[in-house]
Enzyme design. Structure first.
Site, PDB file in Angstrom:
ATOM      1  N   ASP A 186       0.821  -1.204   0.000  1.00 52.03           N
ATOM      2  CA  ASP A 186       0.000   0.000   0.000  1.00 52.03           C
ATOM      3  C   ASP A 186       0.857   1.256   0.000  1.00 52.03           C
ATOM      4  O   ASP A 186       0.469   2.270  -0.583  1.00 52.03           O
ATOM      5  CB  ASP A 186      -0.959  -0.013   1.192  1.00 52.03           C
ATOM      6  CG  ASP A 186      -2.246  -0.764   0.886  1.00 52.03           C
ATOM      7  OD1 ASP A 186      -2.962  -0.351  -0.041  1.00 52.03           O
ATOM      8  OD2 ASP A 186      -2.528  -1.775   1.546  1.00 52.03           O
TER       9      ASP A 186
ATOM     10  N   GLU B 249      -5.434   3.900  -0.721  1.00 55.00           N
ATOM     11  CA  GLU B 249      -4.211   3.180  -0.355  1.00 55.00           C
ATOM     12  C   GLU B 249      -3.608   3.793   0.912  1.00 55.00           C
ATOM     13  O   GLU B 249      -3.090   3.082   1.778  1.00 55.00           O
ATOM     14  CB  GLU B 249      -3.192   3.232  -1.498  1.00 55.00           C
ATOM     15  CG  GLU B 249      -3.676   2.749  -2.856  1.00 55.00           C
ATOM     16  CD  GLU B 249      -3.988   1.261  -2.938  1.00 55.00           C
ATOM     17  OE1 GLU B 249      -3.989   0.582  -1.894  1.00 55.00           O
ATOM     18  OE2 GLU B 249      -4.227   0.781  -4.061  1.00 55.00           O
TER      19      GLU B 249
ATOM     20  N   HIS C  16      -5.515   2.592   3.813  1.00 49.50           N
ATOM     21  CA  HIS C  16      -5.119   1.233   4.166  1.00 49.50           C
ATOM     22  C   HIS C  16      -3.852   1.250   5.019  1.00 49.50           C
ATOM     23  O   HIS C  16      -3.716   0.447   5.951  1.00 49.50           O
ATOM     24  CB  HIS C  16      -4.893   0.392   2.912  1.00 49.50           C
ATOM     25  CG  HIS C  16      -6.109   0.284   2.046  1.00 49.50           C
ATOM     26  ND1 HIS C  16      -6.073  -0.213   0.765  1.00 49.50           N
ATOM     27  CD2 HIS C  16      -7.401   0.627   2.271  1.00 49.50           C
ATOM     28  CE1 HIS C  16      -7.292  -0.172   0.247  1.00 49.50           C
ATOM     29  NE2 HIS C  16      -8.107   0.329   1.141  1.00 49.50           N
TER      30      HIS C  16
ATOM     31  N   TYR D 147      -3.448  -0.510   8.675  1.00 49.66           N
ATOM     32  CA  TYR D 147      -2.398  -1.404   9.156  1.00 49.66           C
ATOM     33  C   TYR D 147      -1.743  -0.840  10.418  1.00 49.66           C
ATOM     34  O   TYR D 147      -1.346  -1.595  11.308  1.00 49.66           O
ATOM     35  CB  TYR D 147      -1.352  -1.625   8.062  1.00 49.66           C
ATOM     36  CG  TYR D 147      -1.928  -2.209   6.796  1.00 49.66           C
ATOM     37  CD1 TYR D 147      -2.853  -3.249   6.825  1.00 49.66           C
ATOM     38  CD2 TYR D 147      -1.571  -1.706   5.545  1.00 49.66           C
ATOM     39  CE1 TYR D 147      -3.395  -3.769   5.671  1.00 49.66           C
ATOM     40  CE2 TYR D 147      -2.098  -2.225   4.373  1.00 49.66           C
ATOM     41  CZ  TYR D 147      -3.021  -3.254   4.444  1.00 49.66           C
ATOM     42  OH  TYR D 147      -3.555  -3.770   3.286  1.00 49.66           O
TER      43      TYR D 147
ATOM     44  N   GLU E 282      -2.880  -5.720  -7.396  1.00 51.74           N
ATOM     45  CA  GLU E 282      -4.190  -5.630  -6.770  1.00 51.74           C
ATOM     46  C   GLU E 282      -4.924  -6.973  -6.751  1.00 51.74           C
ATOM     47  O   GLU E 282      -5.681  -7.256  -5.817  1.00 51.74           O
ATOM     48  CB  GLU E 282      -5.062  -4.603  -7.505  1.00 51.74           C
ATOM     49  CG  GLU E 282      -4.464  -3.211  -7.634  1.00 51.74           C
ATOM     50  CD  GLU E 282      -4.468  -2.432  -6.332  1.00 51.74           C
ATOM     51  OE1 GLU E 282      -4.977  -2.968  -5.326  1.00 51.74           O
ATOM     52  OE2 GLU E 282      -3.967  -1.303  -6.323  1.00 51.74           O
TER      53      GLU E 282
ATOM     54  N   GLU F 126      -9.751  -2.761  -2.734  1.00 49.19           N
ATOM     55  CA  GLU F 126      -8.812  -3.309  -3.716  1.00 49.19           C
ATOM     56  C   GLU F 126      -9.542  -3.898  -4.925  1.00 49.19           C
ATOM     57  O   GLU F 126      -9.004  -3.909  -6.031  1.00 49.19           O
ATOM     58  CB  GLU F 126      -7.915  -4.373  -3.065  1.00 49.19           C
ATOM     59  CG  GLU F 126      -7.069  -3.881  -1.904  1.00 49.19           C
ATOM     60  CD  GLU F 126      -6.091  -2.769  -2.254  1.00 49.19           C
ATOM     61  OE1 GLU F 126      -6.001  -2.394  -3.440  1.00 49.19           O
ATOM     62  OE2 GLU F 126      -5.424  -2.259  -1.340  1.00 49.19           O
TER      63      GLU F 126
ATOM     64  N   HIS G 268      -9.974  -1.102  -7.210  1.00 47.19           N
ATOM     65  CA  HIS G 268      -8.706  -0.747  -7.832  1.00 47.19           C
ATOM     66  C   HIS G 268      -8.358  -1.714  -8.959  1.00 47.19           C
ATOM     67  O   HIS G 268      -7.862  -1.312 -10.016  1.00 47.19           O
ATOM     68  CB  HIS G 268      -7.588  -0.755  -6.786  1.00 47.19           C
ATOM     69  CG  HIS G 268      -7.869   0.110  -5.598  1.00 47.19           C
ATOM     70  ND1 HIS G 268      -7.135   0.040  -4.431  1.00 47.19           N
ATOM     71  CD2 HIS G 268      -8.815   1.066  -5.394  1.00 47.19           C
ATOM     72  CE1 HIS G 268      -7.627   0.917  -3.561  1.00 47.19           C
ATOM     73  NE2 HIS G 268      -8.643   1.542  -4.128  1.00 47.19           N
TER      74      HIS G 268
END
Length: 354
Positions: free
Chosen positions: A101, A132, A135, A139, A197, A231, A234
């Site tokens: 990401d 992204e 994301h 995380y 992706e 995703e 994407h």
């Protein structure tokens, strides 16, 4: 593993970066091009050439979510009870997703979008870069929840040679584009995005769903479901870009390009199969090396078919339960129902057969 060095024999036409302000352009909506156009740089969105792009933009807006709304408290307790192999696999899978990401955020903004000359597609790529980044924040929430030392996961790409080698390989095609922005290199970068992706991310997600299936780290899987839904959008962006280019620029889709793309997929399958075996160590129930390989072959075939290229493996999905884990509609319990799922989330479901 062979390098992904890009072969430039198809075409040496250099792709120019679009101007941020181009008042002398007289380009009409029908003259818009995915790359190589001459846009004014004005986002005139009441006139659309690629309707799929504008429809997709609206879906992405409707799918807005925020990672802090996933309650990770139970996972913090679950993580302590994981086996050593499960902890190592979790950390490695998370470290790999963090890299991808991060790479994709920079790649989209600095390496892809500057050459895209269609405003409705520019919108999609800017929105994708935002997602992204979101994301990456997701995380961070996961790392903070389960790790006593967050640096251990964020520095893993430096210390784990297998992870560093894989990262270098994935980034190679984008680095080649930056060095030599030809039409063919840009098109190959679109295929590389499809692989990123639609194969690398999917494989990583499967690990978290496997833990959740056994009743562990359920909240991590919930976070991954939201990420995977993004995703999917994407993946579809780049598949549609490739298919649109097939109609507009048949000259780019040579037999040599097909051979190069198929080789990119073969190498991706080998790389991801090896990585999957490394992070599971044969110790994660439901993910044997054979099953991992079959699943990745299945994903590769599915992605190739989506862009009108022949399948390489003819492999069926060996872990269909992963699709059930990924699908929001199949989850019977949702501890934050009142917060997240009551949002307007758009019409996209967990099916990338678009």
């Amino acid at each position: 593993m062979q390098s992904q060095e890009i072969n430039n024999t198809h075409t040496n036409n250099i792709v120019s970066r679009k101007q941020i302000y181009n008042p002398h352009s007289t380009e009409s909506v029908n003259e818009r091009r995915i790359f190589g156009g001459n846009p004014t740089a004005i986002f005139e969105l009441n006139k659309i050439k690629y309707q799929w792009a504008y429809n997709h933009w609206r879906t992405m807006l409707a799918n807005t979510w925020f990672p802090e709304e996933v309650n990770m408290n139970q996972d913090k307790r679950d993580y302590i009870e994981l086996t050593l192999q499960e902890k190592q696999g979790y950390d490695r899978a998370l470290a790999q997703l963090i890299f991808m990401d991060s790479l994709q955020t920079n790649n989209l903004i600095d390496n892809i979008n500057p050459y895209i000359t269609c405003p409705e597609i520019n919108l999609l790529l800017v929105r994708q870069a935002y997602e992204e980044s979101l994301h990456a924040q997701s995380y961070a929430v996961m790392v903070d929840s389960i790790s006593a030392n967050t640096d251990e996961i964020y520095e893993m790409w430096r210390k784990d040679k297998r992870l560093r080698s894989k990262n270098d390989y994935i980034a190679d095609v984008y680095i080649n584009l930056a060095k030599n922005p030809t039409e063919t290199n840009l098109l190959k970068a679109m295929f590389a995005n499809q692989i990123l992706e639609g194969i690398y991310f999917y494989s990583g997600f499967a690990f978290f769903y496997t833990l959740a299936r056994s009743g562990k780290m359920q909240n991590s899987a919930e976070m991954i479901r939201f990420i995977q839904r993004d995703e999917i959008t994407h993946l579809i962006i780049f598949q549609n870009m490739i298919l649109s280019l097939r109609q507009e620029r048949q000259d780019l889709f040579t037999q040599e390009l097909q051979e190069d793309v198929l080789e990119m997929f073969r190498q991706a399958v080998d790389l991801e199969s090896s990585w999957g075996e490394y992070i599971t160590q044969g110790q994660i129930l439901g993910l044997t090396p054979k099953i991992i390989r079959q699943y990745i072959e299945y994903l590769a075939d599915k992605r190739l078919k989506a862009v009108d290229y022949p399948a390489l493996y003819g492999t069926q999905n060996p872990i269909k339960w992963v699709d059930d884990q990924a699908n929001f509609n199949n989850q019977r319990t949702n501890f934050f129902e009142a917060k997240v799922r009551n949002y307007t989330k758009g019409g996209l479901v967990f099916d990338d057969d678009f």
